[in-house]
Design a protein around this motif. Structure first.
Motif, PDB file in Angstrom:
ATOM      1  N   TYR A   1       0.112 -48.782 -43.450  1.00  0.00           N
ATOM      2  CA  TYR A   1       0.171 -50.231 -43.225  1.00  0.00           C
ATOM      3  C   TYR A   1      -0.647 -50.914 -44.313  1.00  0.00           C
ATOM      4  O   TYR A   1      -1.787 -50.535 -44.573  1.00  0.00           O
TER       5      TYR A   1
ATOM      6  N   SER B   1       8.796 -48.571 -48.348  1.00  0.00           N
ATOM      7  CA  SER B   1       8.387 -48.735 -46.962  1.00  0.00           C
ATOM      8  C   SER B   1       9.577 -48.723 -46.015  1.00  0.00           C
ATOM      9  O   SER B   1      10.726 -48.753 -46.446  1.00  0.00           O
ATOM     10  N   MET B   2       9.269 -48.708 -44.723  1.00  0.00           N
ATOM     11  CA  MET B   2      10.289 -48.798 -43.674  1.00  0.00           C
ATOM     12  C   MET B   2      10.559 -50.257 -43.311  1.00  0.00           C
ATOM     13  O   MET B   2      11.699 -50.661 -43.143  1.00  0.00           O
TER      14      MET B   2
ATOM     15  N   VAL C   1       6.964 -47.414 -33.310  1.00  0.00           N
ATOM     16  CA  VAL C   1       7.564 -47.162 -34.619  1.00  0.00           C
ATOM     17  C   VAL C   1       7.057 -45.858 -35.232  1.00  0.00           C
ATOM     18  O   VAL C   1       7.784 -45.195 -35.959  1.00  0.00           O
TER      19      VAL C   1
ATOM     20  N   ILE D   1       5.053 -51.542 -43.894  1.00  0.00           N
ATOM     21  CA  ILE D   1       4.778 -50.377 -43.058  1.00  0.00           C
ATOM     22  C   ILE D   1       5.640 -49.222 -43.550  1.00  0.00           C
ATOM     23  O   ILE D   1       6.835 -49.397 -43.796  1.00  0.00           O
ATOM     24  N   GLY D   2       5.017 -48.050 -43.670  1.00  0.00           N
ATOM     25  CA  GLY D   2       5.767 -46.894 -44.165  1.00  0.00           C
ATOM     26  C   GLY D   2       5.599 -45.665 -43.307  1.00  0.00           C
ATOM     27  O   GLY D   2       4.698 -45.570 -42.481  1.00  0.00           O
ATOM     28  N   SER D   3       6.480 -44.700 -43.555  1.00  0.00           N
ATOM     29  CA  SER D   3       6.472 -43.464 -42.767  1.00  0.00           C
ATOM     30  C   SER D   3       5.569 -42.390 -43.372  1.00  0.00           C
ATOM     31  O   SER D   3       5.331 -41.361 -42.746  1.00  0.00           O
TER      32      SER D   3
ATOM     33  N   PHE E   1       4.555 -45.233 -37.507  1.00  0.00           N
ATOM     34  CA  PHE E   1       4.357 -45.272 -38.951  1.00  0.00           C
ATOM     35  C   PHE E   1       3.009 -44.679 -39.345  1.00  0.00           C
ATOM     36  O   PHE E   1       2.116 -44.543 -38.525  1.00  0.00           O
ATOM     37  N   LYS E   2       2.869 -44.345 -40.632  1.00  0.00           N
ATOM     38  CA  LYS E   2       1.646 -43.723 -41.125  1.00  0.00           C
ATOM     39  C   LYS E   2       0.945 -44.552 -42.195  1.00  0.00           C
ATOM     40  O   LYS E   2      -0.083 -44.144 -42.725  1.00  0.00           O
TER      41      LYS E   2
END
Length: 181
Positions: A105, A36-37, A100, A124-126, A102-103
């Motif tokens: 959660y 994740s980010m 942010v 949370i990730g990209s 992001f794609k």
């Protein structure tokens, strides 16, 4: 929500637990496992969301409750997985989604001893993701660990306060006995 759960949220002294190194380590571990980010520990209060731990300290602080994904998860008390929040009408206008970009959660609830959700561990990730059972399990175990840390901090704080009060009382007694003698 029962009375002891409300009291738990009020008892959490954010200053004692905020940015605790153990919370940061948990967030880092989850972040690596989930690729994740950002991974955060969030407590939801009546009027705000408080990020108390994160792998990126830039995000620690208070936010409007209405801008929080966590409030949606707290309504059900079950994990929340959202892929492409920009395409979901509930989340598309949340400022954090816009900022942010992001794609992915995923959040799991932080459950009180009375089985009431008071916040979440979220990541949370990209990129969109399919989450494995072992990843869900890790998130659940880490959320339980976070609650243990929080209860320990509160218990320690209570004991310290009791010790200080006891010392104050002893000092008052000594002062009084010196004044009499």
């Amino acid at each position: 929500m029962n009375q002891s759960d409300c009291l738990l949220q009020k008892k959490i002294n954010i200053q004692l637990i905020i940015n605790d190194k153990n919370l940061a380590q948990i967030c880092n571990m989850v972040n690596i496992e989930m690729a994740s980010m950002i991974t955060m520990v969030v407590i939801i209060f009546e009027d705000k969301s408080e990020v108390i731990g994160c792998n990126n300290t830039e995000y620690i602080g208070s936010y409007a409750k209405s801008d929080s994904f966590c409030q949606h998860m707290l309504m059900t008390g079950i994990p929340l997985l959202v892929n492409n929040p920009q395409a979901d009408i509930k989340f598309a206008n949340v400022p954090f989604v816009k900022q942010v970009g992001f794609k992915f959660y995923l959040s799991v609830p932080l459950m009180s001893r009375d089985d009431y959700p008071i916040g979440s561990l979220c990541t949370i990730g990209s990129d969109t993701k399919i989450v494995s059972i072992s990843q869900y399990s890790l998130m659940r175990k880490m959320s339980d660990t976070i609650m243990t840390i929080m209860y320990n901090v509160m218990r320690h704080n209570t004991k310290v306060k009791e010790n200080i009060e006891s010392l104050d009382s002893t000092l008052d007694d000594l002062t009084l006995s010196q004044e009499v003698g």
